[in-house]
Design an enzyme around this catalytic site. Structure first.
Site, PDB file in Angstrom:
ATOM      1  N   ASP A  32      -4.664   5.433  -0.518  1.00 29.31           N
ATOM      2  CA  ASP A  32      -4.922   4.121  -1.108  1.00 29.31           C
ATOM      3  C   ASP A  32      -6.053   4.239  -2.125  1.00 29.31           C
ATOM      4  O   ASP A  32      -7.051   4.927  -1.893  1.00 29.31           O
ATOM      5  CB  ASP A  32      -5.292   3.117  -0.004  1.00 29.31           C
ATOM      6  N   ILE A  33      -5.903   3.558  -3.255  1.00 29.07           N
ATOM      7  CA  ILE A  33      -6.897   3.623  -4.328  1.00 29.07           C
ATOM      8  C   ILE A  33      -8.211   2.938  -3.929  1.00 29.07           C
ATOM      9  O   ILE A  33      -9.271   3.244  -4.489  1.00 29.07           O
ATOM     10  CB  ILE A  33      -6.311   3.005  -5.624  1.00 29.07           C
ATOM     11  N   ASN A  89       1.581  -5.515   5.888  1.00 30.44           N
ATOM     12  CA  ASN A  89       1.298  -6.877   5.455  1.00 30.44           C
ATOM     13  C   ASN A  89       2.558  -7.455   4.815  1.00 30.44           C
ATOM     14  O   ASN A  89       3.199  -6.792   3.997  1.00 30.44           O
ATOM     15  CB  ASN A  89       0.149  -6.889   4.441  1.00 30.44           C
ATOM     16  N   GLY A  95      -1.081 -11.286   3.565  1.00 35.13           N
ATOM     17  CA  GLY A  95      -1.999 -10.604   2.660  1.00 35.13           C
ATOM     18  C   GLY A  95      -1.352  -9.500   1.858  1.00 35.13           C
ATOM     19  O   GLY A  95      -2.040  -8.573   1.395  1.00 35.13           O
ATOM     20  N   HIS A 102       5.432  -1.296   2.288  1.00 34.85           N
ATOM     21  CA  HIS A 102       4.579  -0.135   2.555  1.00 34.85           C
ATOM     22  C   HIS A 102       3.893  -0.308   3.894  1.00 34.85           C
ATOM     23  O   HIS A 102       3.603  -1.423   4.320  1.00 34.85           O
ATOM     24  CB  HIS A 102       3.541   0.073   1.441  1.00 34.85           C
ATOM     25  N   LEU A 103       3.629   0.812   4.510  1.00 36.82           N
ATOM     26  CA  LEU A 103       2.944   0.873   5.807  1.00 36.82           C
ATOM     27  C   LEU A 103       1.568   1.493   5.572  1.00 36.82           C
ATOM     28  O   LEU A 103       1.466   2.588   5.013  1.00 36.82           O
ATOM     29  CB  LEU A 103       3.769   1.744   6.750  1.00 36.82           C
ATOM     30  N   HIS A 104       0.530   0.761   5.969  1.00 39.78           N
ATOM     31  CA  HIS A 104      -0.827   1.309   5.873  1.00 39.78           C
ATOM     32  C   HIS A 104      -1.117   2.152   7.124  1.00 39.78           C
ATOM     33  O   HIS A 104      -0.875   1.708   8.248  1.00 39.78           O
ATOM     34  CB  HIS A 104      -1.871   0.187   5.856  1.00 39.78           C
TER      35      HIS A 104
HETATM   36  P1  5GP Z   1      -1.040  -4.797   0.502  1.00 42.23           P
HETATM   37  O1  5GP Z   1      -2.214  -5.723   0.352  1.00 42.23           O
HETATM   38  O2  5GP Z   1       0.090  -5.160  -0.420  1.00 42.23           O
HETATM   39  O3  5GP Z   1      -0.605  -4.625   1.926  1.00 42.23           O
HETATM   40  O4  5GP Z   1      -1.579  -3.363   0.102  1.00 42.23           O
HETATM   41  C1  5GP Z   1      -1.529  -2.853  -1.195  1.00 42.23           C
HETATM   42  C2  5GP Z   1      -2.444  -1.659  -1.230  1.00 42.23           C
HETATM   43  O5  5GP Z   1      -2.179  -0.949  -2.416  1.00 42.23           O
HETATM   44  C3  5GP Z   1      -3.926  -2.026  -1.264  1.00 42.23           C
HETATM   45  O6  5GP Z   1      -4.575  -1.441  -0.133  1.00 42.23           O
HETATM   46  C4  5GP Z   1      -4.421  -1.456  -2.576  1.00 42.23           C
HETATM   47  O7  5GP Z   1      -5.720  -0.921  -2.507  1.00 42.23           O
HETATM   48  C5  5GP Z   1      -3.386  -0.391  -2.879  1.00 42.23           C
HETATM   49  N1  5GP Z   1      -3.198  -0.131  -4.292  1.00 42.23           N
HETATM   50  C6  5GP Z   1      -3.105  -1.061  -5.283  1.00 42.23           C
HETATM   51  N2  5GP Z   1      -2.912  -0.462  -6.473  1.00 42.23           N
HETATM   52  C7  5GP Z   1      -2.886   0.885  -6.221  1.00 42.23           C
HETATM   53  C8  5GP Z   1      -2.713   2.027  -7.069  1.00 42.23           C
HETATM   54  O8  5GP Z   1      -2.532   1.940  -8.289  1.00 42.23           O
HETATM   55  N3  5GP Z   1      -2.748   3.241  -6.467  1.00 42.23           N
HETATM   56  C9  5GP Z   1      -2.927   3.383  -5.111  1.00 42.23           C
HETATM   57  N4  5GP Z   1      -2.949   4.614  -4.625  1.00 42.23           N
HETATM   58  N5  5GP Z   1      -3.094   2.327  -4.298  1.00 42.23           N
HETATM   59  C10 5GP Z   1      -3.070   1.086  -4.848  1.00 42.23           C
END
Ligand code: 5GP
Ligand code: ZN
Length: 116
Positions: A32-33, A89, A95, A102-104
Site C-alpha cells: 500500500d502506498i 472495505n 470506507g 481488494h483485500l488489505h
Molecule cells: P480502500 O480504502 O479502497 O479499501 O483502500 C484503498 C487503498 O489503496 C488505500 O489503503 C490506499 O492507500 C491505497 N492506494 C491508493 N492509491 C494507491 C497507489 O497508487 N498505489 C498503491 N500501492 N496503493 C494505493
C-alpha cells in the site's frame, strides 16, 4: 468509472508502477502506498470487480485464492506468528476509496477493535 480509468486495473497491467510482492495469472499483490501498519499489502484480482458487493458465485474460487494468498504472504512476510488482520472495505460506509475489489493484509503491530 470505466475499467481503463481504474487505478488497480492500471497497476495490474503494469501501466502504473507498484511495489509488487506477488503476481500470478489471476492475482497481484503490492504494498500500500500509504501503509497503516508495518506490513500493509493489497491483494487484488486482475479482473475488474468493483467491490465485494459486485462479486457473485462465479468469483468464488477467486475470492478463496485472495484469502489464501493473504495467509501465504503473512507467512512469507513473517507476521503470521504474531497475527494479522485482513480487511475488505465495501462501499461508502465501508470506507472503500478505490472501486476495484481488494483485500488489505495488515500486520506487524497490535490491531485495535472496534475499527474506526
Ligand atoms: P480502500 O480504502 O479502497 O479499501 O483502500 C484503498 C487503498 O489503496 C488505500 O489503503 C490506499 O492507500 C491505497 N492506494 C491508493 N492509491 C494507491 C497507489 O497508487 N498505489 C498503491 N500501492 N496503493 C494505493
Ligand atoms: Zn479495476
Amino acid at each position: 468509472m470505466s475499467v481503463t480509468d481504474c487505478l488497480f486495473c492500471s497497476i495490474a497491467s503494469g501501466e502504473i508502477p507498484a511495489d509488487v510482492v506477488h503476481e500470478s495469472e489471476r492475482l497481484i499483490a503490492f504494498r500500500d502506498i500509504s501503509p497503516q501498519a508495518p506490513l500493509h499489502v493489497l491483494i487484488v484480482p486482475k479482473q475488474h470487480i468493483a467491490s465485494l458487493d459486485a462479486a457473485r458465485a462465479p468469483h468464488q474460487s477467486l475470492l478463496g485464492d485472495m484469502v489464501l494468498l493473504a495467509a501465504d504472504l503473512a507467512r512469507t512476510e513473517s507476521i503470521a506468528g504474531h497475527g494479522y488482520r485482513t480487511v475488505i472495505n465495501t462501499g461508502v460506509d465501508g470506507g472503500q476509496a478505490v472501486s476495484h475489489l481488494h483485500l488489505h493484509l495488515l500486520g506487524g503491530r497490535q490491531m485495535e477493535w472496534p475499527p474506526g
